[in-house]
Design an enzyme around this catalytic site. Structure first.
Site, PDB file in Angstrom:
ATOM      1  N   SER A  84     -40.209 -85.145 -54.722  1.00 32.96           N
ATOM      2  CA  SER A  84     -39.159 -84.837 -55.503  1.00 32.96           C
ATOM      3  C   SER A  84     -39.554 -83.860 -56.612  1.00 32.96           C
ATOM      4  O   SER A  84     -39.477 -82.406 -56.158  1.00 32.96           O
ATOM      5  CB  SER A  84     -38.687 -86.137 -56.274  1.00 32.96           C
ATOM      6  OG  SER A  84     -37.280 -86.270 -56.841  1.00 32.96           O
ATOM      7  N   ASP A 132     -29.820 -88.209 -49.195  1.00 33.54           N
ATOM      8  CA  ASP A 132     -30.214 -88.199 -50.438  1.00 33.54           C
ATOM      9  C   ASP A 132     -29.459 -87.706 -51.757  1.00 33.54           C
ATOM     10  O   ASP A 132     -28.721 -86.783 -51.436  1.00 33.54           O
ATOM     11  CB  ASP A 132     -31.537 -87.138 -50.605  1.00 33.54           C
ATOM     12  CG  ASP A 132     -32.664 -87.275 -51.587  1.00 33.54           C
ATOM     13  OD1 ASP A 132     -32.068 -87.913 -52.704  1.00 33.54           O
ATOM     14  OD2 ASP A 132     -33.762 -87.012 -51.437  1.00 33.54           O
ATOM     15  N   HIS A 159     -33.139 -90.763 -50.742  1.00 32.60           N
ATOM     16  CA  HIS A 159     -34.150 -90.301 -51.532  1.00 32.60           C
ATOM     17  C   HIS A 159     -35.554 -91.266 -51.273  1.00 32.60           C
ATOM     18  O   HIS A 159     -36.617 -90.633 -51.414  1.00 32.60           O
ATOM     19  CB  HIS A 159     -33.917 -90.285 -53.233  1.00 32.60           C
ATOM     20  CG  HIS A 159     -34.615 -89.386 -53.919  1.00 32.60           C
ATOM     21  ND1 HIS A 159     -34.826 -88.071 -53.823  1.00 32.60           N
ATOM     22  CD2 HIS A 159     -35.698 -89.681 -55.029  1.00 32.60           C
ATOM     23  CE1 HIS A 159     -35.764 -87.620 -54.671  1.00 32.60           C
ATOM     24  NE2 HIS A 159     -36.214 -88.581 -55.355  1.00 32.60           N
TER      25      HIS A 159
END
Length: 735
Positions: free
Chosen positions: A587, A672, A707
């Site tokens: 991330s 995501d 995610h």
């Protein structure tokens, strides 16, 4: 994650997070070949591919798009990849997956072995430590071979019959993805509200269950954050909904038995840089609506016995004023940075006069101690603090100033945090503890007698012996003289001769601290000779709030140079060398990976970038993308020229250049909601076009998840096995 987590919830969330979190332009206008091209070709022999027939990577077509801001024009050849529903985009992502599978084909046995190792350490039939709330014992448990938890309770005692509230295995049947969230029982203990996400976009539908009959109610509330907060009348709930950019922006009130279309809006957060949320105080006295941005907060409250009343503001928002609220007696207790309290302090204020003019210090600000959060009991106040990069738990007695002490944990590097403590009238504090060599442990601590009881330690199935491993903390020195902590773990007996393969992990954003906690997954690397290193770089909050401030906005590059300085120090001290050093981040930590491979690619043999936030400028200019508007105070607003220029100077996608790059594995999820899949997809496409080496460049897209990866407790580790196999294959350790 791009978006920060509430600091008091971070550690609990990480316990169930995917492994990457535990441990997340030179444009050309020539046309490329079809995105689905994966035919076999013979490559030019290199050290990696000599005399081997290798699959040819898919080449994304180029459709130049001009992006102009502040007189600067960028050409994005792969902008078209942001069309999630376009069959050609899906074909390209599938082609990349096919290419990755073919390249990694000779590691399939290793991947299976790693996967079996990892899941083999997980206790199949397991149960959380029950906690007591209003006469019931609540817990979750897993059954052998099942992917999802069962949420259950027992009335009165642990020997009472079990009441299953939600069996997530049953509700997930036939679905590729399932997540349950926000289990919340009504005050009369008869009704359950919970959220369900079946897409992995973190858009939950709230459902209700009658716990006395076991029947699901007809009420359905879509597009929420997953949680519902009960008023004390047992029929009114408050919940948060999301806008098209997935920002939490409105609070509604729902009455059971009525259509969601008739729900009443009670709060609208109109400022796009803020998000809103709702919760109930531990005292059960007040419903609290909060709004927050990176730099400021605002809270309003309502008597939970009066759901038809009007919310009152505690303290109006001011830029730079941060605070959070809890309640005890006739006062609100507030953790705040008011009066330049950079590391935060604790104040109290009367409920009748809650504004900041009436705030009085309870725990003053300290330059060397970060106040992370509090837990209030009838007789005791507990505080979670951070000093010298380590969490501490402090105990104070309300009516005895002399009772003020810290729990002694006795290890050099560890993770500790206050756990679930719903019982207000209790002298027992539940906390969790782990270290790089100690599995996660749940303790009940008697705040009066100072006696503690180990309720459970995570069982590592197999022959795990913590005495076989060593953990330590060392410090690298940054160019500006700052000492950068590095937490290390490895099997005992290593030699500092540069021969050790090393995986260096970091995050370094949002003030999210990466704690040195245990991971049974990591043993698959440690037992193969790896050193695992956590670089506690600026941008996190390990060393206090200033540590965060020094790694954000116009100082963001400190995050990247700290990581590089830590890498150089590991090499200098003989732990490893460049052809055995690997880097990993997810991330915003994937942004870190993208930046360091542009800056110092020669330092690393390989890099894993999980769901990486790499197209910084384009994303932060697009306010329709989830999380963007709320993050201007984290990265800067590129609509302002100074911020645009600075972000452009490090944005990984914009700074890809004609140079050699390390071997790289990039992962993403089609759904995501935090880092859109097209950022890593575009990045990989551009790297393929421009980089000058023949090192591996692989993109793996989970076509069914978002995610956090796969939703099951076992399935997520198939991607971990791929990542570890990638590392080991580069060392010729295909076993």
């Amino acid at each position: 994650m791009r978006k920060t987590l509430n600091i008091r919830l971070t550690a609990m969330i990480l316990a169930a997070a995917p492994v990457w979190l535990l441990s997340s332009c030179s444009p050309s206008n020539t046309s490329g070949t079809s995105a689905s091209s994966t035919e076999q070709v013979t490559t030019t022999p290199t050290s990696e591919t000599a005399n081997v027939t290798a699959p040819k990577p898919p080449i994304a077509k180029k459709e130049p798009k001009q992006l102009t801001m502040h007189g600067n024009t960028r050409t994005d050849n792969y902008y078209w990849l942001n069309q999630r529903e376009d069959p050609e985009v899906i074909a390209y992502l599938n082609a990349e997956n096919d290419y990755t599978k073919k390249v990694m084909a000779d590691t399939e046995d290793l991947q299976q072995k790693l996967y079996q190792e990892i899941v083999g350490r997980i206790k199949q039939q397991d149960e959380s430590v029950p906690f007591k709330d209003d006469g019931y014992w609540y817990y979750t448990r897993y059954e052998t071979g099942k992917e999802y938890p069962i949420y259950a309770r027992k009335k009165g005692s642990l020997t009472a019959p079990e009441e299953v509230m939600v069996n997530a295995n049953e509700r997930a049947e036939g679905l590729n993805y399932y997540a349950a969230s926000g289990m919340n029982v009504s005050p009369n203990n008869k009704l359950l509200a919970f959220g369900e996400d079946t897409v992995s976009r973190r858009k939950y539908t709230i459902r209700f269950k009658d716990l006395s009959t076991g029947q699901m109610l007809k009420d359905r509330i879509p597009n929420t954050t997953g949680g519902a907060v009960w008023a004390n009348d047992n029929k009114t709930v408050y919940y948060t909904v999301k806008d098209p950019a997935l920002r939490s922006y409105k609070i509604f009130k729902h009455t059971l038995g009525t259509p969601a279309s008739q729900d009443k809006e009670v709060y609208h957060e109109a400022d796009e840089t803020f998000s809103t949320f709702v919760y109930k105080t531990k005292s059960d006295k007040y419903i609290i609506i909060g709004s927050g941005s990176t730099l400021s907060n605002e809270y309003r409250f309502l008597d939970a016995n009066n759901p038809n009343g009007t919310f009152k503001v505690i303290q109006p928002r001011e830029r730079g004023l941060e605070y959070s609220v809890d309640h005890f007696g006739d006062k609100f207790y507030i953790v705040t940075n008011k009066d330049a309290a950079t590391n935060f302090k604790l104040v109290q204020t009367p409920v009748s006069k809650p504004g900041k003019a009436n705030w009085k210090d309870v725990i003053p600000h300290r330059e060397d101690v970060l106040l992370e959060g509090i837990e209030i009991f009838k007789d005791y106040l507990t505080l979670q603090e951070r000093k010298n990069g380590l969490t501490q738990i402090r105990i104070k007695k309300w009516n005895d100033p002399k009772t003020d002490y810290y729990i002694n944990f006795g290890e050099e590097a560890y993770t500790a945090y206050i756990s679930i403590n719903p019982d207000f009238d209790s002298k027992t504090l539940r906390y969790q503890y782990s270290s790089l060599t100690t599995p996660n442990s749940v303790y009940d601590y008697n705040m009066e007698t100072k006696q503690q009881e180990l309720k459970k330690r995570e069982e590592v199935v197999g022959n795990f012996n913590p005495e076989s491993y060593e953990a330590k903390r060392i410090y690298a020195t940054a160019d500006d003289g700052t000492k950068i902590p590095i937490s290390l773990v490895y099997r005992k007996g290593i030699k500092l001769d540069g021969s050790n393969p090393t995986l260096q992990y970091a995050y370094g954003s949002y003030g999210s601290s990466t704690n040195p906690g245990f991971s049974s997954v990591r043993l698959s690397l440690l037992d193969r000779g790896f050193v695992y290193a956590i670089a506690h770089i600026r941008g996190g909050q390990e060393m206090g709030r200033k540590w965060y401030e020094e790694g954000k906005m116009m100082k963001k590059k400190n995050t990247f140079t700290d990581f590089i300085d830590a890498s150089e120090y590991l090499i200098e001290q003989g732990y490893t060398k460049p052809d055995k050093l690997f880097a990993m981040g997810g991330s915003a930590g994937g942004l870190l990976m993208g930046a360091v491979v542009n800056m110092r690619p020669e330092l690393y043999k390989g890099v894993i970038a999980a769901v990486p936030f790499v197209d910084v400028v384009t994303t932060m200019l697009d306010t329709s993308i989830p999380l963007t508007t709320g993050e201007f105070d984290e990265w800067g607003n590129p609509a302002e020229k100074d911020a645009y220029d600075y972000m452009l100077s490090y944005s990984p996608y914009d700074n890809v250049k004609a140079q050699n790059y390390p071997n790289m594995l990039v992962t993403t999820g089609l759904h995501d909601s935090q880092v859109q899949y097209w950022e890593p997809a575009k990045w990989v496409a551009k790297l393929r076009d421009i980089k000058t080496d023949d090192n591996l460049l692989l993109l793996h897209t989970n076509m069914e998840a978002g995610h956090g990866g796969a939703s099951g407790r076992f399935q997520r580790y198939k991607e971990t096995a791929l990542q570890y196999a990638f590392l080991l294959s580069l060392l010729d350790q295909n076993q």
